[in-house]
Write a protein that holds these residues in place. Structure first.
Motif, PDB file in Angstrom:
ATOM      1  N   ILE A  81       3.533  -4.328   3.218  1.00  0.00           N
ATOM      2  CA  ILE A  81       4.489  -3.254   2.936  1.00  0.00           C
ATOM      3  C   ILE A  81       3.736  -1.940   2.815  1.00  0.00           C
ATOM      4  N   VAL A  82       4.276  -0.903   3.445  1.00  0.00           N
ATOM      5  CA  VAL A  82       3.740   0.446   3.305  1.00  0.00           C
ATOM      6  C   VAL A  82       4.836   1.340   2.749  1.00  0.00           C
ATOM      7  N   ALA A  83       4.593   1.916   1.574  1.00  0.00           N
ATOM      8  CA  ALA A  83       5.501   2.893   0.989  1.00  0.00           C
ATOM      9  C   ALA A  83       4.937   4.277   1.263  1.00  0.00           C
ATOM     10  N   VAL A  84       5.800   5.221   1.614  1.00  0.00           N
ATOM     11  CA  VAL A  84       5.341   6.557   1.991  1.00  0.00           C
ATOM     12  C   VAL A  84       6.060   7.621   1.175  1.00  0.00           C
ATOM     13  N   MET A  98       0.847  -1.187   0.000  1.00  0.00           N
ATOM     14  CA  MET A  98       0.000   0.000   0.000  1.00  0.00           C
ATOM     15  C   MET A  98       0.886   1.242   0.000  1.00  0.00           C
ATOM     16  N   GLY A  99       0.458   2.267  -0.670  1.00  0.00           N
ATOM     17  CA  GLY A  99       1.229   3.501  -0.734  1.00  0.00           C
ATOM     18  C   GLY A  99       0.490   4.655  -0.102  1.00  0.00           C
ATOM     19  N   VAL A 100       1.244   5.577   0.491  1.00  0.00           N
ATOM     20  CA  VAL A 100       0.678   6.781   1.102  1.00  0.00           C
ATOM     21  C   VAL A 100       1.360   7.993   0.479  1.00  0.00           C
ATOM     22  N   LEU A 128     -10.436   0.229   2.084  1.00  0.00           N
ATOM     23  CA  LEU A 128      -9.433   0.357   1.023  1.00  0.00           C
ATOM     24  C   LEU A 128      -8.641  -0.936   0.877  1.00  0.00           C
ATOM     25  N   VAL A 129      -8.182  -1.482   1.980  1.00  0.00           N
ATOM     26  CA  VAL A 129      -7.400  -2.720   1.944  1.00  0.00           C
ATOM     27  C   VAL A 129      -8.237  -3.867   1.402  1.00  0.00           C
ATOM     28  N   VAL A 141      -3.804   2.953  -2.724  1.00  0.00           N
ATOM     29  CA  VAL A 141      -3.089   4.189  -2.405  1.00  0.00           C
ATOM     30  C   VAL A 141      -3.955   5.088  -1.525  1.00  0.00           C
ATOM     31  N   VAL A 142      -3.295   5.737  -0.566  1.00  0.00           N
ATOM     32  CA  VAL A 142      -3.907   6.796   0.232  1.00  0.00           C
ATOM     33  C   VAL A 142      -3.337   8.126  -0.237  1.00  0.00           C
TER      34      VAL A 142
END
Length: 343
Positions: free
Chosen positions: A26-29, A1-3, A302-303, A65-66
């Motif tokens: 995994i969280v990408a920021v 997921m991306g922020v 969202l997830v 994506v957020v």
């Protein structure tokens, strides 16, 4: 997921919710500044940092994506994700122009994906109950609405630090919330929540708006007063205020008058009540804390959508678009002094 936009609210709510979700690995920021990114990485070990949003989307295999960047960047950043077919949670407002809002919805539809607005009350039974009652015809055809939202945010929209955020990792920046040149103000920043609830409850398109605003010391709207005409000819008196005392909570109070009766909706007193002309009434049993704000459920949705689940979306792109196009017309009317068409 991306922020995209790892700032105040993303680090306070969205990133913790993503990391706590067992289906997120995994969280990408993304954020543009090195000092801020250093704080994010230190606070959330294991996140993958990017200074450029487009690079993050091109490099990572993301499933959702957020978008939590400043208001005026929501449309640009959401287009990056939606054009790739990714379900996208867009912080409110969805966009700061009618053109951008409609374009985002068109991109989502063209790529068979969904937009989620984190309108927290839409994820609570209080809004869903009202939505279902109107859908089931309890009030008949909607002919008139009285809607108001008020918040204890005189500091934030007055260009001062929001007192409740003094211990947060980041604080809401004046450049986002209280700069008239960057879509600051109560309408874009808060009234959009009330409109999000309204457009979940009633299925109508706004058509015309006449508005006046009262300004804060920072030059953005503290107070909003608007007369709205819907596409079916129904009318609405709309109000917003940023100056509730800090000792009180949020207020969203909506009264819907239809051909068969009326609905009373109020988060402060947690009530949904319908009174009909035929003598029938319905008083919803909402339970404790029914008017409380919901932070995590939009991220959970969202997830789940990113995982391919087919679930109802109570704050979808249509709800967000209608809120944004109405606000766009409201601000144009406040500037022009004329009745403005919704674009």
């Amino acid at each position: 997921m991306g922020v995209i936009g790892a700032g105040w609210w993303a680090t306070l709510s969205h990133i913790p919710a993503l990391r706590a979700n067992p289906n997120v690995e995994i969280v990408a920021v993304n954020r543009p500044d090195a000092d801020g990114m250093e704080k994010v990485v230190a606070s959330f070990p294991g996140v993958k940092p990017y200074f450029d949003a487009a690079e993050m989307l091109a490099t990572e295999t993301l499933h959702g994506v957020v978008v939590a960047s400043p208001h005026i960047l929501h449309a640009e950043h959401a287009q990056l994700a939606l054009s790739r077919g990714l379900p996208t949670l867009i912080e409110k407002p969805m966009a700061t122009s009618a053109t951008d809002a409609r374009a985002l919805l068109a991109t989502a539809n063209a790529n068979h994906t969904q937009i989620i607005l984190p309108y927290g009350w839409n994820f609570r039974p209080i809004v869903e109950t009202a939505h279902q009652l109107v859908k089931d015809g309890w009030v008949g055809e909607v002919r008139h609405v009285v809607a108001q939202m008020a918040s204890a945010l005189a500091d934030l929209f007055g260009g001062e630090p929001m007192v409740e955020t003094k211990d947060h990792l980041f604080r809401p920046p004046v450049s986002t919330w209280a700069d008239p040149k960057k879509s600051g103000g109560y309408g874009w920043g808060q009234l959009t929540h009330g409109l999000g609830a309204l457009f979940r409850i009633i299925d109508l398109d706004p058509a015309k708006v006449f508005a006046k605003t009262g300004l804060s010391p920072a030059g953005v709207d503290f107070y909003d007063a608007a007369v709205v005409e819907f596409a079916n000819g129904a009318t609405m008196a709309l109000s917003g205020s940023a100056t509730v005392p800090k000792s009180r909570g949020y207020q969203i109070d909506i009264r819907i008058f239809g051909t068969e009766g009326m609905m009373l909706f109020d988060i402060e007193r947690a009530r949904v009540e319908v009174i009909r002309h035929d003598g029938k009434t319905h008083i919803a049993d909402l339970g404790p804390d029914a008017g409380a704000y919901e932070q995590v459920a939009p991220i959970t949705l969202l997830v789940d959508l990113a995982r391919g689940e087919k679930l109802p979306n109570p704050a979808d792109g249509v709800v967000g678009m209608r809120s944004s196009v109405l606000l766009d017309a409201m601000y144009r009317s406040a500037r022009s002094g004329r009745l403005e068409d919704v674009l």
